[in-house]
Design an enzyme around this catalytic site. Sequence first.
Site, PDB file in Angstrom:
ATOM      1  N   GLY A  12       0.793  -0.968   0.096  1.00 47.24           N
ATOM      2  CA  GLY A  12      -0.350   0.004   0.096  1.00 47.24           C
ATOM      3  C   GLY A  12       1.228   1.220   0.223  1.00 47.24           C
ATOM      4  O   GLY A  12       0.922   2.561   0.252  1.00 47.24           O
ATOM      5  N   ALA A  13       2.359   0.922  -0.686  1.00 47.11           N
ATOM      6  CA  ALA A  13       3.283   2.270  -0.734  1.00 47.11           C
ATOM      7  C   ALA A  13       2.713   3.307  -1.648  1.00 47.11           C
ATOM      8  O   ALA A  13       3.448   4.628  -1.255  1.00 47.11           O
ATOM      9  CB  ALA A  13       4.763   1.311  -0.948  1.00 47.11           C
ATOM     10  N   ARG A  15      -0.003   5.540  -1.557  1.00 44.87           N
ATOM     11  CA  ARG A  15      -1.093   5.951  -1.397  1.00 44.87           C
ATOM     12  C   ARG A  15      -0.490   7.199  -0.194  1.00 44.87           C
ATOM     13  O   ARG A  15      -0.559   5.998   1.211  1.00 44.87           O
ATOM     14  CB  ARG A  15      -1.660   6.338  -1.413  1.00 44.87           C
ATOM     15  CG  ARG A  15      -1.969   6.714  -3.657  1.00 44.87           C
ATOM     16  CD  ARG A  15      -3.896   7.248  -3.599  1.00 44.87           C
ATOM     17  NE  ARG A  15      -4.140   5.146  -3.956  1.00 44.87           N
ATOM     18  CZ  ARG A  15      -5.724   4.620  -3.113  1.00 44.87           C
ATOM     19  NH1 ARG A  15      -6.199   5.680  -2.496  1.00 44.87           N
ATOM     20  NH2 ARG A  15      -5.903   3.499  -3.535  1.00 44.87           N
ATOM     21  N   VAL A  63      -2.397  -7.887  -3.282  1.00 45.14           N
ATOM     22  CA  VAL A  63      -1.737  -8.170  -1.988  1.00 45.14           C
ATOM     23  C   VAL A  63      -2.920  -9.901  -1.732  1.00 45.14           C
ATOM     24  O   VAL A  63      -2.513 -10.046  -0.613  1.00 45.14           O
ATOM     25  CB  VAL A  63      -1.744  -7.248  -0.657  1.00 45.14           C
ATOM     26  CG1 VAL A  63      -0.881  -6.458  -1.051  1.00 45.14           C
ATOM     27  CG2 VAL A  63      -2.553  -6.475  -0.828  1.00 45.14           C
ATOM     28  N   ASN A  89       0.676  -2.180   5.403  1.00 43.97           N
ATOM     29  CA  ASN A  89      -0.108  -1.139   4.980  1.00 43.97           C
ATOM     30  C   ASN A  89      -1.471  -1.922   4.289  1.00 43.97           C
ATOM     31  O   ASN A  89      -2.319  -0.542   4.792  1.00 43.97           O
ATOM     32  CB  ASN A  89       1.272  -0.788   5.061  1.00 43.97           C
ATOM     33  CG  ASN A  89       0.181   0.864   5.361  1.00 43.97           C
ATOM     34  OD1 ASN A  89      -0.431   1.842   5.664  1.00 43.97           O
ATOM     35  ND2 ASN A  89       0.226   1.181   3.691  1.00 43.97           N
ATOM     36  N   TYR A 154     -14.120  -4.526   8.513  1.00 45.61           N
ATOM     37  CA  TYR A 154     -12.933  -3.382   8.635  1.00 45.61           C
ATOM     38  C   TYR A 154     -12.566  -3.913   9.537  1.00 45.61           C
ATOM     39  O   TYR A 154     -11.364  -4.344   9.776  1.00 45.61           O
ATOM     40  CB  TYR A 154     -13.245  -2.622   7.918  1.00 45.61           C
ATOM     41  CG  TYR A 154     -12.048  -1.788   8.835  1.00 45.61           C
ATOM     42  CD1 TYR A 154     -11.394  -1.636   6.904  1.00 45.61           C
ATOM     43  CD2 TYR A 154     -11.810  -0.717   9.649  1.00 45.61           C
ATOM     44  CE1 TYR A 154     -10.117  -1.046   7.293  1.00 45.61           C
ATOM     45  CE2 TYR A 154     -10.812  -0.288   9.325  1.00 45.61           C
ATOM     46  CZ  TYR A 154      -9.450   0.247   8.346  1.00 45.61           C
ATOM     47  OH  TYR A 154      -8.834   0.821   8.900  1.00 45.61           O
ATOM     48  N   LYS A 158      -9.084  -6.477  10.859  1.00 40.23           N
ATOM     49  CA  LYS A 158      -8.501  -5.756  11.991  1.00 40.23           C
ATOM     50  C   LYS A 158      -7.701  -5.752  13.091  1.00 40.23           C
ATOM     51  O   LYS A 158      -6.637  -6.030  13.918  1.00 40.23           O
ATOM     52  CB  LYS A 158      -8.499  -3.928  11.866  1.00 40.23           C
ATOM     53  CG  LYS A 158      -8.533  -3.205  10.944  1.00 40.23           C
ATOM     54  CD  LYS A 158      -7.513  -2.764   9.908  1.00 40.23           C
ATOM     55  CE  LYS A 158      -7.180  -2.008   8.707  1.00 40.23           C
ATOM     56  NZ  LYS A 158      -5.894  -2.359   8.251  1.00 40.23           N
ATOM     57  N   ILE A 187      -6.925   9.295  10.280  1.00 39.56           N
ATOM     58  CA  ILE A 187      -5.478   9.785   9.215  1.00 39.56           C
ATOM     59  C   ILE A 187      -5.896  10.464   8.311  1.00 39.56           C
ATOM     60  O   ILE A 187      -6.558  10.189   7.737  1.00 39.56           O
ATOM     61  CB  ILE A 187      -4.664   9.057   9.454  1.00 39.56           C
ATOM     62  CG1 ILE A 187      -4.420   8.047  10.748  1.00 39.56           C
ATOM     63  CG2 ILE A 187      -3.076   9.858   8.860  1.00 39.56           C
ATOM     64  CD1 ILE A 187      -3.959   9.259  11.749  1.00 39.56           C
TER      65      ILE A 187
HETATM   66  P1  NDP Z   1      -5.229   4.852   1.094  1.00 41.16           P
HETATM   67  O1  NDP Z   1      -7.129   4.301   0.852  1.00 41.16           O
HETATM   68  O2  NDP Z   1      -4.645   6.156   1.483  1.00 41.16           O
HETATM   69  O3  NDP Z   1      -4.330   3.675   0.308  1.00 41.16           O
HETATM   70  C1  NDP Z   1      -4.063   2.379   0.401  1.00 41.16           C
HETATM   71  C2  NDP Z   1      -3.108   1.825  -0.472  1.00 41.16           C
HETATM   72  O4  NDP Z   1      -3.370   0.032  -0.252  1.00 41.16           O
HETATM   73  C3  NDP Z   1      -3.133   1.860  -1.777  1.00 41.16           C
HETATM   74  O5  NDP Z   1      -1.902   2.337  -2.062  1.00 41.16           O
HETATM   75  C4  NDP Z   1      -3.807   0.801  -3.087  1.00 41.16           C
HETATM   76  O6  NDP Z   1      -2.900   0.855  -4.042  1.00 41.16           O
HETATM   77  C5  NDP Z   1      -3.170   0.055  -1.327  1.00 41.16           C
HETATM   78  N1  NDP Z   1      -3.736  -1.069  -1.542  1.00 41.16           N
HETATM   79  C6  NDP Z   1      -5.175  -1.931  -0.778  1.00 41.16           C
HETATM   80  N2  NDP Z   1      -5.796  -2.405  -1.951  1.00 41.16           N
HETATM   81  C7  NDP Z   1      -4.431  -3.291  -2.718  1.00 41.16           C
HETATM   82  C8  NDP Z   1      -5.026  -4.382  -3.120  1.00 41.16           C
HETATM   83  N3  NDP Z   1      -5.654  -5.637  -2.887  1.00 41.16           N
HETATM   84  N4  NDP Z   1      -3.496  -4.833  -3.464  1.00 41.16           N
HETATM   85  C9  NDP Z   1      -2.232  -4.684  -2.930  1.00 41.16           C
HETATM   86  N5  NDP Z   1      -1.929  -2.817  -2.703  1.00 41.16           N
HETATM   87  C10 NDP Z   1      -3.523  -2.278  -2.137  1.00 41.16           C
HETATM   88  O7  NDP Z   1      -5.375   3.949   2.302  1.00 41.16           O
HETATM   89  P2  NDP Z   1      -4.802   4.356   4.531  1.00 41.16           P
HETATM   90  O8  NDP Z   1      -3.155   5.050   3.250  1.00 41.16           O
HETATM   91  O9  NDP Z   1      -5.561   5.819   4.364  1.00 41.16           O
HETATM   92  O10 NDP Z   1      -4.193   3.413   4.997  1.00 41.16           O
HETATM   93  C11 NDP Z   1      -3.250   2.208   4.931  1.00 41.16           C
HETATM   94  C12 NDP Z   1      -3.489   1.760   5.812  1.00 41.16           C
HETATM   95  O11 NDP Z   1      -3.790   2.261   7.618  1.00 41.16           O
HETATM   96  C13 NDP Z   1      -4.651   0.491   5.821  1.00 41.16           C
HETATM   97  O12 NDP Z   1      -5.088  -0.404   6.026  1.00 41.16           O
HETATM   98  C14 NDP Z   1      -6.177   1.125   6.608  1.00 41.16           C
HETATM   99  O13 NDP Z   1      -6.953   0.069   6.918  1.00 41.16           O
HETATM  100  C15 NDP Z   1      -4.949   2.063   7.589  1.00 41.16           C
HETATM  101  N6  NDP Z   1      -6.281   3.051   8.311  1.00 41.16           N
HETATM  102  C16 NDP Z   1      -6.205   4.455   7.588  1.00 41.16           C
HETATM  103  C17 NDP Z   1      -7.004   4.673   8.333  1.00 41.16           C
HETATM  104  C18 NDP Z   1      -6.971   5.629   8.116  1.00 41.16           C
HETATM  105  O14 NDP Z   1      -7.936   6.930   8.794  1.00 41.16           O
HETATM  106  N7  NDP Z   1      -7.049   6.446   6.456  1.00 41.16           N
HETATM  107  C19 NDP Z   1      -6.856   4.874  10.093  1.00 41.16           C
HETATM  108  C20 NDP Z   1      -6.424   3.485  10.785  1.00 41.16           C
HETATM  109  C21 NDP Z   1      -5.361   2.909   9.517  1.00 41.16           C
HETATM  110  P3  NDP Z   1      -3.741   1.861  -4.733  1.00 41.16           P
HETATM  111  O15 NDP Z   1      -2.801   2.918  -4.843  1.00 41.16           O
HETATM  112  O16 NDP Z   1      -2.794   1.557  -6.524  1.00 41.16           O
HETATM  113  O17 NDP Z   1      -4.981   1.334  -5.468  1.00 41.16           O
END
Ligand code: NDP
Length: 246
Positions: A12-13, A15, A63, A89, A154, A158, A187
């Site tokens: 998930g790097a 974004r 993933v 992540n 979700y 988690k 976040i």
């Molecule tokens: P974003 O939606 O901004 O980014 C998610 C990232 O995960 C993207 O890079 C995306 O890929 C990647 N991703 C999603 N599904 C897949 C998949 N099937 N295979 C490969 N990559 C995948 O999320 P956040 O940065 O907000 O969240 C990151 C983590 O933190 C998550 O696990 C989330 O549950 C957790 N979290 C976030 C919170 C928040 O408030 N934001 C709060 C608590 C936990 P691509 O860019 O290619 O689409």
Amino acid sequence: MSLENRVALVTGAGRGIGHAIAKNLAEEGAHVLCVSRSENSCGATAEAINQSGGSATSHAVDVSDGPAVAELAKSLLEKHGKVDILVNNAGITRDGLILRMSEENWRDVIETNLSSCFHWVKNLAHPMARQRWGRIVNITSVSGLVGNAGQANYASSKAGMIGLTKTLAKELASRQITVNAVAPGFIETDMTSGLDEKTRDIILKNIPLKRLGQPSDIAHMVDYLCSDKAAYITGQIFTVDGGMVM
Ligand code: NDP
């Protein structure tokens, strides 16, 4: 730089939080393997790191797809000889009240958020164990700690990551691999950008520090857990949420 000569894989790097984690680990000297679903997003993160003097490559994979993860892990291990740090992540939400939640939305979230951790650990823990050094950090959520209406899928994924973290910590400790989790609150990323003004105000009322978190707030904690300074910490869940859950 504390992570020189280390190889770190961040899912998930592309974004948000994952982007910040990848950037920070690279600043600490690690070569970062940036993984996300689309080449566009993880490619942009790797490019930004390389342009600012760090070292990174990008690898697009779903993933939740076990065989695809196994194939990528194998080729990365062949190329680099090791992966020292794994940050699970990548995550998605498919919110809805349980009475209306489809099985597809249940399954997608569990597979992407939780089964993905299993796939990566299955493929990367063995070489970490052989070298007697490893760091695994799982990004869970406060939803996994306290539950959240509308997020049965979700929150379950988690909470599952928390069980996995504690179990792996026990299984892998004798090989000097630490396994910890970070539980973010709200976040500011694409995941939370859809919140309307009213919901945002309600959330802010419940955050003692009176702001949403930034991706860097999470990345700093991950940095620390991956460093040698955190060598005696394993099996722990670190909440980073401005004091929302106490
Ligand atoms: P974003 O939606 O901004 O980014 C998610 C990232 O995960 C993207 O890079 C995306 O890929 C990647 N991703 C999603 N599904 C897949 C998949 N099937 N295979 C490969 N990559 C995948 O999320 P956040 O940065 O907000 O969240 C990151 C983590 O933190 C998550 O696990 C989330 O549950 C957790 N979290 C976030 C919170 C928040 O408030 N934001 C709060 C608590 C936990 P691509 O860019 O290619 O689409």
